[in-house]
Design an enzyme around this catalytic site. Structure first.
Site, short mmCIF file in Angstrom:
data_model
loop_
_atom_site.label_atom_id
_atom_site.label_comp_id
_atom_site.label_asym_id
_atom_site.label_seq_id
_atom_site.Cartn_x
_atom_site.Cartn_y
_atom_site.Cartn_z
N SER A 46 0.84 -1.20 0.00
CA SER A 46 0.00 0.00 0.00
C SER A 46 0.87 1.25 0.00
O SER A 46 0.52 2.25 -0.63
CB SER A 46 -0.96 0.00 1.19
OG SER A 46 -0.24 -0.06 2.41
N GLU A 47 2.01 1.23 0.71
CA GLU A 47 2.97 2.34 0.66
C GLU A 47 4.40 1.84 0.77
O GLU A 47 4.67 0.82 1.44
CB GLU A 47 2.72 3.35 1.79
CG GLU A 47 1.57 4.29 1.56
CD GLU A 47 0.30 3.85 2.24
OE1 GLU A 47 -0.76 4.47 2.02
OE2 GLU A 47 0.35 2.86 2.99
N THR A 48 5.27 2.55 0.11
CA THR A 48 6.72 2.38 0.22
C THR A 48 7.30 3.77 0.49
O THR A 48 6.87 4.75 -0.13
CB THR A 48 7.32 1.81 -1.07
OG1 THR A 48 6.77 0.50 -1.31
CG2 THR A 48 8.84 1.71 -1.00
N HIS A 77 0.59 5.08 8.78
CA HIS A 77 1.47 3.95 9.10
C HIS A 77 2.84 4.10 8.46
O HIS A 77 3.84 3.70 9.07
CB HIS A 77 0.78 2.60 8.77
CG HIS A 77 1.10 1.97 7.47
ND1 HIS A 77 0.44 2.28 6.31
CD2 HIS A 77 2.02 1.02 7.14
CE1 HIS A 77 0.92 1.54 5.32
NE2 HIS A 77 1.89 0.78 5.79
#
Length: 279
Positions: A46-48, A77
């Site tokens: 979902s995110e990097t 997060h």
């Protein structure tokens, strides 16, 4: 090509694979935006995030946050996970009590409390009442009866969240969204736990949905926006724990605390993978 230190952590949990995963590349100043976007697309998380030297003299480090589709100005997060990795990589904060992260929404303050990290919720970019037709659209996309919604509010601190308060945890867990009907809405829902039925491990159940067809396991930005709304409106107490990820088999726990005018969003970070990536 160059080698970079790489970490994958699980945020809002003490147990690996029970929270929300995050990939973090350390010392990424030599990477172009195109390379960052390509790597984030490849990880398909979902995110990097990419840790960089700060440009703001108040900050300890700078972070850029990418989804597989593009860059975000802020996300919860990734803030806690990036801070955990920065500290684990030898980062030493300038201040005694707080760590300051620089990102596209400006400086974000982070505290350490026991073995948890907390970030100060950034100001809402959009808040207040939601138009009736937008609420109706959201309710239809979630396949909810209108009576299930106790209240609604914009809780947008960057990603664009629309918040809906349902009447119970059971209603939250029963939602099966029609993703095609979401259009461009990002919807967060919350419902109170019933201590007699659900226990006292948390006080609210939260879920997050966004197009094209994603349910986020545990969402710091949404929980920050929900807390600013629910505490500010006198609906939620000044301290509570939110459970998220239950419907996905996760065990996310988000700790919320009001301190003066600030809302702090915290949780544990569990290390999962550490190594080197070639980019």
């Amino acid at each position: 090509m160059s080698e970079f230190s790489f970490h994958q952590v699980d945020v809002f949990t003490t147990q690996p694979m029970a929270g929300n995963p995050l990939a973090v590349v350390v010392g990424a100043d030599g990477l172009s935006e195109r390379q960052m976007a390509a790597f984030a697309n490849w990880t398909n998380l979902s995110e990097t995030t990419f840790l960089l030297r700060p440009e703001d003299e108040r900050a300890d480090y700078r972070v850029r946050i990418f989804t597989p589709q593009g860059e975000l100005p802020f996300a919860g997060h990734p803030t806690l996970g990036s801070c955990h990795v920065w500290l684990a990589s030898g980062g030493v904060p300038k201040g005694d009590r707080e760590i300051v992260q620089e990102c596209a929404v400006g400086p974000v303050r982070i505290r350490r409390e026991d073995d948890r990290l907390f970030f100060a919720a950034p100001p809402l970019r959009r808040s207040g009442a939601v138009a009736a037709d937008v609420v109706a659209h959201a309710v239809a996309a979630l396949r909810l009866p209108p009576a299930a919604v106790a209240a609604s509010n914009w809780v947008d601190n960057g990603p664009g969240w629309l918040g809906l308060l349902l009447r119970s945890r059971a209603q939250v867990l029963a939602v099966t969204p029609d993703y095609a009907a979401l259009d461009d809405l990002k919807i967060g829902i919350a419902g109170p736990w019933d201590p007699a039925r659900d226990g006292d491990d948390a006080q609210y159940e939260v879920r997050a949905f966004y197009p094209p067809a994603v349910e986020d396991p545990v969402t710091g930005s949404l929980n920050a926006g929900l807390a600013q709304w629910l505490i500010g409106a006198g609906i939620a107490p000044a301290r509570y724990v939110a459970s998220q990820g239950t419907a996905l088999g996760r065990q996310g726990r988000v700790h919320v605390a009001q301190d003066g005018t600030d809302i702090w969003i915290g949780g544990h970070v569990a290390p999962c993978i550490r190594g080197t990536v070639v980019l």
